[in-house]
Design a protein around this motif. Structure first.
Motif, PDB file in Angstrom:
ATOM      1  N   THR A   1       0.840  -1.194   0.000  1.00  0.00           N
ATOM      2  CA  THR A   1       0.000   0.000   0.000  1.00  0.00           C
ATOM      3  C   THR A   1       0.874   1.242   0.000  1.00  0.00           C
ATOM      4  OG1 THR A   1      -0.167  -0.018   2.405  1.00  0.00           O
ATOM      5  CG2 THR A   1      -1.936  -1.115   1.176  1.00  0.00           C
TER       6      THR A   1
ATOM      7  N   GLY B   1      -5.628   5.820   1.366  1.00  0.00           N
ATOM      8  CA  GLY B   1      -6.664   5.591   0.371  1.00  0.00           C
ATOM      9  C   GLY B   1      -7.956   6.260   0.763  1.00  0.00           C
TER      10      GLY B   1
ATOM     11  N   VAL C   1     -10.794   2.823  -2.592  1.00  0.00           N
ATOM     12  CA  VAL C   1      -9.714   3.063  -3.537  1.00  0.00           C
ATOM     13  C   VAL C   1      -8.438   2.992  -2.713  1.00  0.00           C
ATOM     14  CG1 VAL C   1      -8.669   4.667  -5.160  1.00  0.00           C
ATOM     15  CG2 VAL C   1     -11.166   4.548  -4.966  1.00  0.00           C
TER      16      VAL C   1
ATOM     17  N   PRO D   1      -4.401   3.009  -2.752  1.00  0.00           N
ATOM     18  CA  PRO D   1      -3.187   3.246  -3.538  1.00  0.00           C
ATOM     19  C   PRO D   1      -2.146   2.164  -3.258  1.00  0.00           C
ATOM     20  CG  PRO D   1      -3.315   4.813  -1.728  1.00  0.00           C
ATOM     21  CD  PRO D   1      -4.566   3.989  -1.691  1.00  0.00           C
TER      22      PRO D   1
ATOM     23  N   GLU E   1      -3.717   1.885  -8.312  1.00  0.00           N
ATOM     24  CA  GLU E   1      -4.796   1.932  -7.330  1.00  0.00           C
ATOM     25  C   GLU E   1      -5.669   0.697  -7.489  1.00  0.00           C
ATOM     26  OE1 GLU E   1      -5.728   6.641  -6.639  1.00  0.00           O
ATOM     27  OE2 GLU E   1      -6.785   5.645  -8.255  1.00  0.00           O
TER      28      GLU E   1
ATOM     29  N   TYR F   1      -9.429  -0.650  -7.035  1.00  0.00           N
ATOM     30  CA  TYR F   1     -10.817  -0.209  -6.902  1.00  0.00           C
ATOM     31  C   TYR F   1     -11.657  -1.406  -6.477  1.00  0.00           C
ATOM     32  CZ  TYR F   1      -9.196   3.800  -9.555  1.00  0.00           C
ATOM     33  OH  TYR F   1      -8.501   4.907  -9.969  1.00  0.00           O
TER      34      TYR F   1
END
Length: 148
Positions: free
Chosen positions: A78, A82, A98, A100, A109, A111
């Motif tokens: 990560t 986010g 979301v 990152p 990213e 989703y």
């Protein structure tokens, strides 16, 4: 005439400084407690939201996808907090996240959109956007097992 100052008893530090030490110490204590409570609350909220979006399981899934590994390299981790959104209405729950991520070759990213209770999540969206390639890698089509 010479005076010997060693014989005159000086007041203690506390007696000389209590008028400013009490308000400053009290204010600092309140500020530190306030920041601590806010920090603990924020950490609890972030932890709860990450749990409701299956953050750890999704990240583990992304870290094993060869197409994502080819694009970002290994290790994939990560890259910040986010954004997370949970809606609960009339017992129906939906969550969007979301997350990152980064690797040695670039950034991206994840989703994620889920519905249902934590025990029986249904993934409506699970994909990785690779910034450098301006490409989306769908992960729901890769597997039929929605529980990972």
């Amino acid at each position: 005439m010479e005076y010997d100052n060693e014989l005159v008893e000086q007041p203690s530090w506390w007696k000389r400084n209590w008028k400013w030490a009490v308000p400053v110490g009290g204010c600092l204590t309140i500020i530190i407690l306030f920041i601590t409570v806010i920090g603990i609350g924020a950490a609890g909220i972030i932890s709860s939201v990450k749990e409701n979006t299956n953050h750890d399981e999704v990240l583990a899934k992304v870290q094993t996808e060869q197409e994502v590994i080819d694009a970002l390299g290994e290790p994939i981790e990560t890259n910040g907090i986010g954004s997370y959104n949970i809606n609960i209405s009339n017992g129906n729950r939906s969550a969007k996240a979301v997350v990152p991520i980064k690797g040695p070759k670039g950034n991206g990213e994840i989703y994620v959109t889920t519905t249902g209770p934590k025990e029986n999540l249904v993934y409506e969206q699970l994909e990785v956007y690779i910034f450098d390639e301006d490409r989306i890698i769908p992960l729901l089509e890769v597997t039929d097992d929605e529980d990972f």
